[in-house]
Motif scaffolding. Structure first.
Motif, PDB file in Angstrom:
ATOM      1  N   GLU A  40      49.317  37.822  36.571  1.00  0.00           N
ATOM      2  CA  GLU A  40      48.544  36.047  36.559  1.00  0.00           C
ATOM      3  C   GLU A  40      46.906  37.032  37.002  1.00  0.00           C
ATOM      4  O   GLU A  40      46.020  36.814  36.065  1.00  0.00           O
ATOM      5  CB  GLU A  40      48.565  35.164  37.734  1.00  0.00           C
ATOM      6  N   LEU A  41      46.438  37.795  37.707  1.00  0.00           N
ATOM      7  CA  LEU A  41      45.098  38.781  37.717  1.00  0.00           C
ATOM      8  C   LEU A  41      45.260  39.570  36.931  1.00  0.00           C
ATOM      9  O   LEU A  41      44.017  39.731  36.483  1.00  0.00           O
ATOM     10  CB  LEU A  41      45.664  38.904  39.365  1.00  0.00           C
ATOM     11  N   ARG A  42      46.504  40.086  36.148  1.00  0.00           N
ATOM     12  CA  ARG A  42      45.769  40.858  35.233  1.00  0.00           C
ATOM     13  C   ARG A  42      45.573  39.684  34.027  1.00  0.00           C
ATOM     14  O   ARG A  42      44.363  40.315  33.118  1.00  0.00           O
ATOM     15  CB  ARG A  42      46.853  41.414  34.391  1.00  0.00           C
ATOM     16  N   GLU A  43      45.958  39.322  33.514  1.00  0.00           N
ATOM     17  CA  GLU A  43      45.577  38.503  32.456  1.00  0.00           C
ATOM     18  C   GLU A  43      44.210  37.832  32.842  1.00  0.00           C
ATOM     19  O   GLU A  43      43.648  37.745  32.076  1.00  0.00           O
ATOM     20  CB  GLU A  43      46.259  36.804  32.360  1.00  0.00           C
ATOM     21  N   LEU A  44      43.852  37.155  34.460  1.00  0.00           N
ATOM     22  CA  LEU A  44      42.253  37.000  34.431  1.00  0.00           C
ATOM     23  C   LEU A  44      41.235  37.909  34.408  1.00  0.00           C
ATOM     24  O   LEU A  44      40.350  37.618  33.990  1.00  0.00           O
ATOM     25  CB  LEU A  44      42.370  36.186  35.283  1.00  0.00           C
ATOM     26  N   ALA A  45      41.544  39.241  34.240  1.00  0.00           N
ATOM     27  CA  ALA A  45      40.960  40.464  34.587  1.00  0.00           C
ATOM     28  C   ALA A  45      40.466  40.513  33.095  1.00  0.00           C
ATOM     29  O   ALA A  45      39.532  41.103  32.642  1.00  0.00           O
ATOM     30  CB  ALA A  45      41.437  41.993  35.252  1.00  0.00           C
ATOM     31  N   ASP A  46      41.151  40.610  32.190  1.00  0.00           N
ATOM     32  CA  ASP A  46      41.395  40.833  30.662  1.00  0.00           C
ATOM     33  C   ASP A  46      39.865  39.579  30.689  1.00  0.00           C
ATOM     34  O   ASP A  46      39.499  39.791  30.018  1.00  0.00           O
ATOM     35  CB  ASP A  46      42.345  40.761  30.440  1.00  0.00           C
ATOM     36  N   LEU A  47      40.316  38.773  30.580  1.00  0.00           N
ATOM     37  CA  LEU A  47      39.207  38.007  30.423  1.00  0.00           C
ATOM     38  C   LEU A  47      37.801  37.568  31.040  1.00  0.00           C
ATOM     39  O   LEU A  47      36.862  36.997  29.904  1.00  0.00           O
ATOM     40  CB  LEU A  47      39.992  36.687  31.175  1.00  0.00           C
ATOM     41  N   ILE A  48      37.883  38.450  31.694  1.00  0.00           N
ATOM     42  CA  ILE A  48      36.675  38.475  32.587  1.00  0.00           C
ATOM     43  C   ILE A  48      35.846  39.855  32.166  1.00  0.00           C
ATOM     44  O   ILE A  48      34.788  39.356  31.686  1.00  0.00           O
ATOM     45  CB  ILE A  48      37.031  38.650  33.895  1.00  0.00           C
ATOM     46  N   VAL A  49      36.632  40.571  31.660  1.00  0.00           N
ATOM     47  CA  VAL A  49      35.739  42.165  31.248  1.00  0.00           C
ATOM     48  C   VAL A  49      35.651  42.123  29.762  1.00  0.00           C
ATOM     49  O   VAL A  49      34.913  42.011  29.057  1.00  0.00           O
ATOM     50  CB  VAL A  49      37.023  43.273  31.417  1.00  0.00           C
ATOM     51  N   GLU A  50      36.111  40.880  28.975  1.00  0.00           N
ATOM     52  CA  GLU A  50      36.152  40.364  27.634  1.00  0.00           C
ATOM     53  C   GLU A  50      35.102  39.853  28.074  1.00  0.00           C
ATOM     54  O   GLU A  50      34.724  40.066  26.383  1.00  0.00           O
ATOM     55  CB  GLU A  50      37.339  39.628  27.419  1.00  0.00           C
ATOM     56  N   HIS A  51      34.692  38.926  28.040  1.00  0.00           N
ATOM     57  CA  HIS A  51      32.913  38.210  28.227  1.00  0.00           C
ATOM     58  C   HIS A  51      32.131  38.517  29.167  1.00  0.00           C
ATOM     59  O   HIS A  51      31.325  38.176  28.977  1.00  0.00           O
ATOM     60  CB  HIS A  51      33.961  36.187  28.699  1.00  0.00           C
ATOM     61  N   ASN A  52      32.751  39.961  29.825  1.00  0.00           N
ATOM     62  CA  ASN A  52      31.434  40.225  30.471  1.00  0.00           C
ATOM     63  C   ASN A  52      31.353  39.560  32.069  1.00  0.00           C
ATOM     64  O   ASN A  52      29.653  39.520  31.964  1.00  0.00           O
ATOM     65  CB  ASN A  52      30.297  41.231  29.652  1.00  0.00           C
ATOM     66  N   ILE A  53      31.472  38.810  32.383  1.00  0.00           N
ATOM     67  CA  ILE A  53      31.181  37.536  33.452  1.00  0.00           C
ATOM     68  C   ILE A  53      31.294  38.531  34.997  1.00  0.00           C
ATOM     69  O   ILE A  53      32.370  39.644  34.772  1.00  0.00           O
ATOM     70  CB  ILE A  53      31.839  36.489  33.230  1.00  0.00           C
ATOM     71  N   TYR A  54      30.895  38.153  35.854  1.00  0.00           N
ATOM     72  CA  TYR A  54      31.149  39.277  37.434  1.00  0.00           C
ATOM     73  C   TYR A  54      32.491  37.569  37.484  1.00  0.00           C
ATOM     74  O   TYR A  54      32.983  36.630  37.551  1.00  0.00           O
ATOM     75  CB  TYR A  54      29.955  38.835  38.461  1.00  0.00           C
TER      76      TYR A  54
END
Ligand code: PMP
Ligand code: GLU
Length: 391
Positions: free
Chosen positions: A183-197
């Motif tokens: 779950e955290l990996r999927e979320l991390a990918d999303l965060i990085v893709e959108h460059n949010i904190y």
């Protein structure tokens, strides 16, 4: 009365408010069962107290560096490396007045008035109010439809150009959910893709029930690490709520900005508590484990009790020390909302629990089992009686 627009909508902390009301009832000899605050009933271990007394006697009573004392920063870096797989230097760390202050500093430093901050509901009450205090807009993603777990697609729908940050909390206050590595990996990918904190609040990290395992999102790769503030604190793990020690690790330049908030607001956290924190981080793990074993017993006991009450359901906690109980079967008929249930429980049945409404979880009630077994038993028996007599 003239108050700032930013504060017009800021609400109280239901957790602190109900707890202090219940404590004041108790001080007037009213027999209240307090299952409200997330505050361990254990005393702070002696070794920690002794270090604080020594600090006072030795005159370690002045301001410290804003970031925190070197000895403590080094121990936090070691802890992050050993337990979370995170390599930080002291310049990546900030020690503050509770984890609460760490989160507040970051939000103040990073949010603009038109920023949007994503919260996963149910969220801890202070997240939403702290976001409002910056003037930014809280954007809530309801996780109840996904069994309180992360659904990346649903989060993605809420991301736009204004999105600045997402706040996550695992183990979770109030559902007890622990996010998996996947779950955290999927979320991390999303965060990085959108460059949010990301603020990852890991304060309940050690209060976890097997076979669940804690993962720090920042440790998954370097891209997510630079976007994440990993927040932790000593309040829960070491029974140190009143000492006010929290800390975070993050990207150096961003941490500098969060430190500016601290510089101009609190200067530093208490020098004495910082010395005590050094002792806490060196404490024999067995002391912490014995407290966690006690939470395990209480969790089992409380779950069994609630299972036997008709009409109630609960989320099985994987971590933290709360049972998140579904009262929706009783709402809309006899009671308007969870607030009314909790008010009746406190006023008429003398048991203090927290309504889910303030956490974005209407219909649910949070029962804390960071209380003695006898207090838990008394409280749950009164809840059962309340339901028998009123529905
Ligand atoms: N995060 C969560 C999820 C909490 O429940 C709490 C409760 N105290 C905090 C942060 C803040 O803890 P403290 O400020 O005592 O370190
Ligand atoms: N965090 C704890 C709770 O949720 C303590 C009170 C507070 O700081 O909100 O009950």
């Amino acid at each position: 009365m003239k108050i700032s627009k930013r504060f017009a909508n800021v609400g109280d902390s239901s957790t602190l408010k109900i707890t202090s009301l219940a404590k004041s009832m108790k001080s007037k000899n009213i027999d209240v069962a307090i299952l409200a605050a997330g505050e361990p009933d254990f005393d702070t271990p002696d070794k920690i107290k002794e270090e604080a007394i020594k600090a006072i006697k030795e005159g370690f009573t002045g301001y410290t560096a804003v970031r925190g004392i070197n000895e403590l920063l080094d121990l936090i870096c070691e802890k992050f490396k050993r337990e979370n797989g995170l390599e930080y230097k002291p310049e990546n760390i900030m020690v503050s007045t509770g984890a609460k202050q760490s989160i507040y500093n970051v939000l103040q430093a990073l949010c603009d008035e038109d920023s949007e901050i994503i919260l996963l509901a149910p969220y801890w009450v202070s997240y939403i109010e702290m976001v409002k205090m910056t003037g930014a807009l809280p954007v809530v993603v309801d996780t109840s439809v996904d069994n309180f777990r992360i659904n990346v697609e649903r989060i993605k729908e809420k991301i736009n150009k204004k999105t600045r940050m997402i706040i996550i909390n695992s183990p979770n206050n109030l559902t007890g959910v622990v996010y998996t590595e996947k779950e955290l990996r999927e979320l991390a990918d999303l965060i990085v893709e959108h460059n949010i904190y990301c603020i990852s609040d890991e304060i309940y990290e050690k209060i976890i029930y097997s076979p669940n395992k804690h993962y720090s999102i920042a440790a998954l790769n370097n891209n997510i690490k630079d976007l994440t503030f990993t927040v932790n604190g000593l309040s829960k793990t070491y029974a140190m709520t009143g000492w006010r020690i929290g800390y975070l690790g993050g990207e150096r330049k961003l941490v500098e900005k969060a430190l500016m908030v601290q510089t101009h607001s609190t200067s530093c956290t208490s020098s004495i508590s910082q010395k005590a924190a050094v002792a806490a981080l060196k404490l024999d793990e067995r002391i912490v484990n014995s407290m966690i074993d006690e939470f395990k017993k209480r969790r089992e006991f409380l779950m069994k009790k609630v299972e036997n009450i008709e009409g109630l359901n609960y989320v099985q906690p994987q971590g933290a020390f709360y049972l998140f109980v579904d009262f929706r079967n009783f709402i809309g008929k006899k009671f308007k909302d969870s607030e009314e249930i909790c008010t009746r429980l406190l006023e008429d049945y003398k048991v203090a629990v927290i309504p889910g409404g303030a956490f974005g979880a209407e219909g649910f009630v949070r029962i804390s089992y960071a209380a003695s077994m006898s207090e838990i038993e008394k409280g749950i028996d009164r809840i059962e009686k309340f339901l028998k007599e009123n529905v």
